[in-house]
Motif scaffolding. Structure first.
Motif, mmCIF file in Angstrom:
data_model
loop_
_atom_site.group_PDB
_atom_site.id
_atom_site.type_symbol
_atom_site.label_atom_id
_atom_site.label_comp_id
_atom_site.label_asym_id
_atom_site.label_seq_id
_atom_site.Cartn_x
_atom_site.Cartn_y
_atom_site.Cartn_z
ATOM 1 N N HIS A 1 25.727 48.056 30.045
ATOM 2 C CA HIS A 1 26.995 47.480 30.473
ATOM 3 C C HIS A 1 27.583 46.636 29.340
ATOM 4 O O HIS A 1 26.878 46.219 28.429
ATOM 5 C CB HIS A 1 26.795 46.620 31.718
ATOM 6 N N ALA A 2 28.875 46.424 29.408
ATOM 7 C CA ALA A 2 29.581 45.620 28.408
ATOM 8 C C ALA A 2 30.200 44.415 29.103
ATOM 9 O O ALA A 2 30.762 44.539 30.204
ATOM 10 C CB ALA A 2 30.665 46.445 27.725
ATOM 11 N N TYR A 3 30.113 43.249 28.454
ATOM 12 C CA TYR A 3 30.553 42.006 29.084
ATOM 13 C C TYR A 3 31.511 41.245 28.163
ATOM 14 O O TYR A 3 31.321 41.206 26.950
ATOM 15 C CB TYR A 3 29.357 41.124 29.415
ATOM 16 N N SER A 4 32.514 40.638 28.770
ATOM 17 C CA SER A 4 33.495 39.875 28.013
ATOM 18 C C SER A 4 33.930 38.652 28.802
ATOM 19 O O SER A 4 33.974 38.679 30.047
ATOM 20 C CB SER A 4 34.722 40.732 27.692
ATOM 21 N N LYS A 5 34.273 37.607 28.091
ATOM 22 C CA LYS A 5 34.861 36.433 28.741
ATOM 23 C C LYS A 5 36.362 36.593 28.906
ATOM 24 O O LYS A 5 37.005 35.790 29.586
ATOM 25 C CB LYS A 5 34.550 35.181 27.924
ATOM 26 N N LEU A 6 36.943 37.596 28.267
ATOM 27 C CA LEU A 6 38.380 37.862 28.377
ATOM 28 C C LEU A 6 39.210 36.612 28.112
ATOM 29 O O LEU A 6 40.211 36.358 28.768
ATOM 30 C CB LEU A 6 38.720 38.441 29.760
ATOM 31 N N SER A 7 38.775 35.858 27.131
ATOM 32 C CA SER A 7 39.465 34.616 26.814
ATOM 33 C C SER A 7 39.211 34.249 25.360
ATOM 34 O O SER A 7 38.113 34.458 24.840
ATOM 35 C CB SER A 7 38.973 33.480 27.719
ATOM 36 N N ALA A 8 40.232 33.697 24.723
ATOM 37 C CA ALA A 8 40.072 33.193 23.356
ATOM 38 C C ALA A 8 39.575 31.755 23.343
ATOM 39 O O ALA A 8 39.295 31.200 22.275
ATOM 40 C CB ALA A 8 41.400 33.282 22.612
ATOM 41 N N ASP A 9 39.450 31.167 24.518
ATOM 42 C CA ASP A 9 38.992 29.784 24.623
ATOM 43 C C ASP A 9 37.479 29.725 24.417
ATOM 44 O O ASP A 9 36.718 30.304 25.208
ATOM 45 C CB ASP A 9 39.346 29.237 26.007
ATOM 46 N N PRO A 10 36.994 29.046 23.369
ATOM 47 C CA PRO A 10 35.547 28.988 23.124
ATOM 48 C C PRO A 10 34.777 28.282 24.232
ATOM 49 O O PRO A 10 33.553 28.437 24.341
ATOM 50 C CB PRO A 10 35.440 28.227 21.803
ATOM 51 N N ALA A 11 35.469 27.517 25.062
ATOM 52 C CA ALA A 11 34.803 26.814 26.156
ATOM 53 C C ALA A 11 34.733 27.636 27.431
ATOM 54 O O ALA A 11 34.142 27.200 28.426
ATOM 55 C CB ALA A 11 35.518 25.495 26.438
ATOM 56 N N ALA A 12 35.325 28.837 27.424
ATOM 57 C CA ALA A 12 35.317 29.682 28.628
ATOM 58 C C ALA A 12 33.881 30.066 28.979
ATOM 59 O O ALA A 12 33.060 30.346 28.105
ATOM 60 C CB ALA A 12 36.156 30.931 28.393
ATOM 61 N N THR A 13 33.568 30.099 30.252
ATOM 62 C CA THR A 13 32.202 30.393 30.696
ATOM 63 C C THR A 13 32.117 31.619 31.613
ATOM 64 O O THR A 13 31.044 32.219 31.722
ATOM 65 C CB THR A 13 31.598 29.188 31.434
ATOM 66 N N ARG A 14 33.195 31.983 32.261
ATOM 67 C CA ARG A 14 33.139 33.120 33.176
ATOM 68 C C ARG A 14 33.005 34.426 32.398
ATOM 69 O O ARG A 14 33.737 34.671 31.439
ATOM 70 C CB ARG A 14 34.384 33.171 34.057
ATOM 71 N N VAL A 15 32.067 35.261 32.823
ATOM 72 C CA VAL A 15 31.790 36.530 32.155
ATOM 73 C C VAL A 15 32.180 37.688 33.079
ATOM 74 O O VAL A 15 31.870 37.660 34.273
ATOM 75 C CB VAL A 15 30.298 36.636 31.770
ATOM 76 N N HIS A 16 32.861 38.693 32.512
ATOM 77 C CA HIS A 16 33.330 39.838 33.280
ATOM 78 C C HIS A 16 32.638 41.112 32.807
ATOM 79 O O HIS A 16 32.428 41.307 31.605
ATOM 80 C CB HIS A 16 34.848 40.017 33.114
ATOM 81 N N ASP A 17 32.309 41.989 33.742
ATOM 82 C CA ASP A 17 31.790 43.312 33.404
ATOM 83 C C ASP A 17 32.988 44.204 33.076
ATOM 84 O O ASP A 17 33.826 44.482 33.937
ATOM 85 C CB ASP A 17 31.008 43.891 34.581
ATOM 86 N N VAL A 18 33.090 44.614 31.819
ATOM 87 C CA VAL A 18 34.240 45.418 31.368
ATOM 88 C C VAL A 18 33.776 46.775 30.853
ATOM 89 O O VAL A 18 34.370 47.347 29.936
ATOM 90 C CB VAL A 18 35.044 44.659 30.282
ATOM 91 N N THR A 19 32.707 47.291 31.439
ATOM 92 C CA THR A 19 32.121 48.545 30.963
ATOM 93 C C THR A 19 33.103 49.700 31.020
ATOM 94 O O THR A 19 33.178 50.522 30.101
ATOM 95 C CB THR A 19 30.872 48.885 31.791
ATOM 96 N N HIS A 20 33.880 49.781 32.081
ATOM 97 C CA HIS A 20 34.766 50.930 32.273
ATOM 98 C C HIS A 20 36.220 50.538 32.036
ATOM 99 O O HIS A 20 36.773 49.707 32.754
ATOM 100 C CB HIS A 20 34.597 51.488 33.691
ATOM 101 N N PHE A 21 36.822 51.130 31.013
ATOM 102 C CA PHE A 21 38.244 50.930 30.734
ATOM 103 C C PHE A 21 38.701 52.055 29.821
ATOM 104 O O PHE A 21 37.890 52.743 29.201
ATOM 105 C CB PHE A 21 38.507 49.565 30.075
ATOM 106 N N SER A 22 39.990 52.247 29.726
ATOM 107 C CA SER A 22 40.526 53.297 28.861
ATOM 108 C C SER A 22 40.473 52.848 27.405
ATOM 109 O O SER A 22 41.115 51.866 27.033
ATOM 110 C CB SER A 22 41.974 53.625 29.237
ATOM 111 N N PRO A 23 39.739 53.548 26.548
ATOM 112 C CA PRO A 23 39.629 53.134 25.147
ATOM 113 C C PRO A 23 40.841 53.511 24.307
ATOM 114 O O PRO A 23 40.844 53.301 23.090
ATOM 115 C CB PRO A 23 38.380 53.880 24.669
#
Length: 207
Positions: A67-89
């Motif tokens: 699986h692939a994970y991203s915080k979807l944020s440019a904020d270095p203090a962001a803590t929430r992690v999202h599963d972004v495994t499936h998306f159109s490349p």
């Protein structure tokens, strides 16, 4: 073209994904086919890269896959992690719209730098570098980066990122020793540490 140039032509260098997208568009204009088909016919099939595909708009990953994970944020203090495994490349097009494995990346770089993919004059042009302002001490060629480890080993390769994934592959110039790996979180960067551990031991080159 509405945006001002970063610098006058011929005076400096900067990385741009746009140039890879334009290269893909040139391939499509010349061949009359999607650029991914040309990549498949000229690179993937001849090198036997059985786990490498250009998926187009298909958001699915082959199985098994991590699986692939991203915080979807440019904020270095962001803590929430999202599963972004499936998306159109397709957001990357020819700049990175590809699925592969560490084994296939290793095979690719071994063939490329070992002289089995390009004629000698093209490989020589590819590995002729200019200084990279973004990466002090590194040189940038035609789609390939050169840098030297702390123990004096010159490495050639390229990294790239998509949401939730960071991949890197580096090789010695002869293609005989290759390292390829993937990080399945896009907020971290450990490339230099991993490569130093692989190619240097106690400050000495690893044979």
């Amino acid at each position: 073209m509405r945006h001002p140039a970063d610098f006058p032509p011929g005076t400096s260098w900067n990385y741009s994904n746009t140039n890879y997208v334009l290269a893909g568009m040139v391939i499509e204009r010349i061949t009359g086919r999607p650029y991914g088909e040309t990549v498949r016919d000229r690179v993937i099939r001849p090198l036997g890269l059985s786990s490498t595909t250009v998926p187009g708009a298909d958001p699915r990953m082959p199985r098994p896959s991590g699986h692939a994970y991203s915080k979807l944020s440019a904020d270095p203090a962001a803590t929430r992690v999202h599963d972004v495994t499936h998306f159109s490349p397709t957001l990357a097009h020819a700049a990175g719209e590809i699925i592969s494995t560490s084994a296939d990346l290793t095979r690719f770089y071994s063939a490329l730098l070992g002289g089995r993919l390009l004629p000698p004059e093209q490989l020589a042009a590819m590995t002729t570098t200019v200084e990279s302002p973004r990466h002090p001490g590194a040189g940038y060629g035609l789609g390939i980066v050169s840098r030297t480890t702390s123990c004096g080993v010159q490495l050639w390769g390229h990294g790239g990122g998509m949401p939730g994934s960071l991949s890197q592959a580096v090789s010695t110039r002869d293609g005989r020793r290759v390292l390829a790996y993937n990080l399945n979180g896009d907020w971290t960067e450990a490339a230099g540490t991993i490569e130093e551990a692989e190619f240097c031991a106690d400050g000495s080159p690893v044979s």
